[in-house]
Design a protein around this motif. Structure first.
Motif, PDB file in Angstrom:
ATOM      1  N   CYS A  99       0.789  -1.261  -0.045  1.00 21.99           N
ATOM      2  CA  CYS A  99       0.026  -0.043   0.138  1.00 21.99           C
ATOM      3  C   CYS A  99       0.878   1.224  -0.071  1.00 21.99           C
ATOM      4  N   LYS A 128      -0.032   9.556   0.004  1.00 16.07           N
ATOM      5  CA  LYS A 128      -1.077   8.749   0.275  1.00 16.07           C
ATOM      6  C   LYS A 128      -2.261   9.524   0.563  1.00 16.07           C
ATOM      7  N   HIS A 277      -8.445  -3.410  -1.912  1.00 19.93           N
ATOM      8  CA  HIS A 277      -9.332  -2.157  -1.204  1.00 19.93           C
ATOM      9  C   HIS A 277     -10.701  -2.500  -1.370  1.00 19.93           C
ATOM     10  N   GLU A 303      -2.430  -5.542  -3.128  1.00 18.53           N
ATOM     11  CA  GLU A 303      -1.658  -5.062  -2.190  1.00 18.53           C
ATOM     12  C   GLU A 303      -0.865  -6.236  -1.528  1.00 18.53           C
ATOM     13  N   ASP A 314      -3.008  -0.487   5.679  1.00 17.20           N
ATOM     14  CA  ASP A 314      -3.853  -1.355   4.891  1.00 17.20           C
ATOM     15  C   ASP A 314      -3.450  -2.751   5.210  1.00 17.20           C
ATOM     16  N   GLN A 317      -5.471  -6.029   4.631  1.00 20.59           N
ATOM     17  CA  GLN A 317      -5.733  -6.445   3.260  1.00 20.59           C
ATOM     18  C   GLN A 317      -4.708  -6.811   2.384  1.00 20.59           C
TER      19      GLN A 317
HETATM   20 MN    MN Z   1      -3.980   0.820   0.434  1.00 23.07          MN
END
Ligand code: MN
Ligand code: PEP
Length: 341
Positions: A99, A128, A277, A303, A314, A317
């Motif tokens: 990420c 980001k 995501h 990711e 993140d 995930q």
């Molecule tokens: Mn991300």
């Protein structure tokens, strides 16, 4: 004007055409059907029936470089990356990485591993877009330098987000593909300027998580108009379905698998999907990736982190390196097993 019977003409002015020439033409055509994009590109909505006459008239007007119809790209819509990978040629291209870029060592480890597993490109955020102002916002230019190093070591082209139009020059210096994130899908100056950027770098546009398909396609038009205004012959644009907000809250967002199929019928642009995501939970990433591939996605954005529990953003995930390699194997098997699609 009834939009069904109307057409759009794009008038590109020559660099030496003065502002009076440009605005005189807009005034003559009727300001309510003209829209400027930058100072050199004028979009004019006309009756379809008057298209040929208007084309000839505009092409003969002083100061006009050329007149195009929208969308009007003579070149192919598949996007070729510097390593030869092509997104939108019927294969499934996977773009994988963390990420956020955390360090050169982290990124180089991930890059080597995802390349080995068959990824076409490396992703990683240096700027980001975080919902909370207290979350990690990326390493900025240092992160871009890490991406360049990982590219040098692995040959993988890099995809990274540009958050703000003022960072375009900087990000385009490092990136092979500019990503515009979900939260910026309606940042129209950024869309246009990314499209018209002198680098000509292709763009991945992510769908806003509350955007309709129509709004997504209109946002895409801003990038395409930017490309046209810069004289590009290829659209250089990839659409990314990354999940939308719905009452289904068992996943972080709801991957709109139908949208992948719809977009494939509505446009020639490559369409990829971001199962990470959408899922928000690594257990659901592989099933959503397979669903996206089955729905006709040209690629995936996934990711990956060597130690997701320690990821700076993140983590829940992110797939670890082994899970990513497994996902890649599964995707390859499924595609080669498709009999005669
Ligand atoms: Mn991300
Ligand atoms: C990302 O891909 O890094 C990202 C922030 O995704 P999105 O813009 O879809 O939220």
């Amino acid at each position: 004007m009834n939009p069904m019977s109307s057409a759009i003409l794009l008038v590109r002015f020559r660099d030496d055409a003065g502002p009076e020439t440009c605005s005189a033409l807009a005034g003559r055509l009727g300001v309510d059907r003209c829209r400027w994009h930058g100072s050199r590109l004028l979009c004019v909505q006309i009756e379809e029936s008057s298209r040929e006459g208007m084309l000839a008239e505009l092409r003969g007007t002083a100061g006009v470089r050329d007149v195009l119809t929208a969308p009007d790209f003579p070149g192919p819509s598949a996007v070729r990356l510097p390593n030869g990978a092509v997104i939108g040629d019927g294969s499934l291209s996977v773009i994988a990485g963390p990420c956020s870029v955390e360090s050169a060592a982290q990124l180089c480890e991930i890059a080597a591993s995802v390349r080995e597993a068959g990824a076409a490109a490396l992703r990683g955020g240096a700027f980001k877009a975080r919902t909370s102002p207290y979350s990690f916002g990326g390493l900025g230019e240092k992160g871009l330098e890490c991406l360049a190093l990982a590219r040098e070591k692995t040959g993988l082209p890099v995809v990274t987000e540009v958050l703000d139009a003022q960072d375009l020059d900087l990000v385009a210096r490092f990136a092979d593909v500019l990503q515009i994130g979900s939260r910026n899908m309606q940042n129209t100056p950024l869309l246009f300027q990314a499209g018209s950027h002198a680098s000509g770098k292709p763009v991945i546009l992510k769908r806003g998580f509350a955007a309709t398909i129509e709004e997504f396609l209109q946002a895409a038009q801003y990038v395409l108009l930017g490309r046209l205004s810069a004289g590009r012959r290829e659209p250089g644009l990839i659409l990314c379905e990354r999940g939308i907000r719905t009452p289904c809250d068992a996943t972080r967002f709801t991957l709109d698998v139908g949208a992948i199929a719809v977009l494939q019928t509505r446009t020639d642009l490559p369409v990829i999907a971001d199962p990470s995501h959408a899922a928000g939970d690594r257990r659901y990433v592989a099933p959503l990736a397979r669903a996206a591939a089955a729905a006709g996605a040209d690629g995936l954005l996934v990711e990956v982190h060597p130690d997701p529990a320690q990821a700076w953003s993140d983590g829940p995930q992110c797939l670890d390196l082994r899970a990513f390699a497994q996902l890649m194997k599964g995707l390859r098997i499924e595609r080669s097993e498709q009999p005669c699609l």
